[in-house]
Write a protein that holds these residues in place. Structure first.
Motif, PDB file in Angstrom:
ATOM      1  N   GLN A 115       0.035 -10.186  -4.977  1.00 12.93           N
ATOM      2  CA  GLN A 115      -0.176  -9.533  -3.690  1.00 12.93           C
ATOM      3  C   GLN A 115      -0.747  -8.140  -3.909  1.00 12.93           C
ATOM      4  O   GLN A 115      -0.917  -7.690  -5.040  1.00 12.93           O
ATOM      5  N   ASP A 119       1.532  -1.305   0.364  1.00 14.51           N
ATOM      6  CA  ASP A 119       1.932  -1.946   1.616  1.00 14.51           C
ATOM      7  C   ASP A 119       0.718  -2.105   2.532  1.00 14.51           C
ATOM      8  O   ASP A 119       0.084  -1.128   2.916  1.00 14.51           O
ATOM      9  N   SER A 121       1.025  -4.066   5.405  1.00 17.91           N
ATOM     10  CA  SER A 121       1.578  -4.666   6.621  1.00 17.91           C
ATOM     11  C   SER A 121       1.026  -4.009   7.885  1.00 17.91           C
ATOM     12  O   SER A 121       1.178  -4.546   8.978  1.00 17.91           O
ATOM     13  N   ASN A 122       0.378  -2.853   7.739  1.00 16.83           N
ATOM     14  CA  ASN A 122      -0.248  -2.175   8.870  1.00 16.83           C
ATOM     15  C   ASN A 122      -1.211  -3.128   9.585  1.00 16.83           C
ATOM     16  O   ASN A 122      -1.957  -3.861   8.943  1.00 16.83           O
ATOM     17  N   ASP A 126      -4.874  -6.761   9.434  1.00 15.79           N
ATOM     18  CA  ASP A 126      -4.711  -8.109   9.979  1.00 15.79           C
ATOM     19  C   ASP A 126      -5.886  -9.011   9.619  1.00 15.79           C
ATOM     20  O   ASP A 126      -5.743 -10.233   9.577  1.00 15.79           O
ATOM     21  N   ARG A 129      -4.990 -11.251   6.816  1.00 14.30           N
ATOM     22  CA  ARG A 129      -4.111 -12.370   7.181  1.00 14.30           C
ATOM     23  C   ARG A 129      -4.801 -13.379   8.097  1.00 14.30           C
ATOM     24  O   ARG A 129      -4.255 -14.463   8.340  1.00 14.30           O
ATOM     25  N   GLU A 161       1.911 -11.422   4.519  1.00 14.23           N
ATOM     26  CA  GLU A 161       1.912 -10.050   5.015  1.00 14.23           C
ATOM     27  C   GLU A 161       1.352  -9.060   4.001  1.00 14.23           C
ATOM     28  O   GLU A 161       0.665  -8.108   4.356  1.00 14.23           O
ATOM     29  N   GLN A 162       1.609  -9.296   2.723  1.00 11.57           N
ATOM     30  CA  GLN A 162       1.142  -8.385   1.688  1.00 11.57           C
ATOM     31  C   GLN A 162      -0.053  -8.941   0.913  1.00 11.57           C
ATOM     32  O   GLN A 162      -0.324  -8.518  -0.208  1.00 11.57           O
TER      33      GLN A 162
END
Length: 213
Positions: A115, A119, A121-122, A126, A129, A161-162
């Motif tokens: 991964q 981070d 996840s912000n 997107d 993802r 997410e990561q």
């Protein structure tokens, strides 16, 4: 944050004369930035997209974006905005040589727990993802007794997410409409094998590519 991206991409599209050659930056960092911007026209983004598609061209089929190969932590500077950091990562000239070389396509399996090293996840990430990869195999034919026989195998790859990549068995109904795959209404001979990848850029614009084999 959104007003920042067009400015960064404008710099990417219009300043190629001052950007280092393709071999000088980690290609997965460039894929991240170019994908976010909808693959703007530049030599760097053309190269990044070619690698992105080459990875889903059999065989072997690889994750088209391998975010774990982009040394994001190397360019992390406090509270800089995620997309600004991404631009810095993709086109810095002072990364150590080991991080700057282009990765070779390998037949070795990709660990699904690999991964991003920061981070992501912000919601700005997107678009990572949103990537989905479909491995599609389907055949249909009528046998000598008049029965309609069919067989299909669908696998779907997604990003967590990561940025971790996972691949699992899926079903025919999950294949996006944008794919060329389509079961005939009548039971004629039909054969389809392809890898289909779809994504949405930073602004939510849809894109896709399909490789037949």
């Amino acid at each position: 944050m959104k007003p920042l991206l067009p400015a960064l991409l404008l710099g990417l599209g219009l300043s190629t004369a001052t950007i280092t050659p393709a071999a000088a930056y980690p290609v997965d960092c460039a894929i991240l930035l170019c994908l976010a911007g909808g693959w703007p026209a530049s030599a760097e983004c053309a190269h990044a997209r070619a690698v992105f598609i080459r990875r889903i061209t059999p065989w072997p089929i690889e994750p088209p974006l391998q975010i774990w190969n982009c040394p994001m932590r190397a360019s992390f500077r406090g509270e800089r905005q995620p997309i600004e950091r991404l631009y810095d990562i993709a086109f810095r000239t002072d990364l150590p040589p080991a991080a700057s070389s282009l990765p070779e396509v390998s037949a070795a399996p990709i660990l699904v727990d690999a991964q991003a090293d920061v981070d992501i996840s912000n919601p700005a990430f997107d678009f990572v993802r949103s990537i989905r990869v479909f491995e599609i195999t389907y055949q249909q034919r009528r046998n000598s007794d008049g029965d309609c026989n069919s067989w299909g195998s669908i696998y779907m790859g997604t990003y967590g997410e990561q940025g971790d990549y996972s691949r699992r068995r899926s079903n025919i109904s999950a294949v996006p409409e944008a794919s060329d795959f389509g079961i005939p209404a009548s039971c004629g001979n039909y054969w389809h094998r392809s890898v289909f990848v779809e994504w949405r850029d930073y602004e939510g614009t849809y894109g896709h590519e399909e490789v037949h084999y």
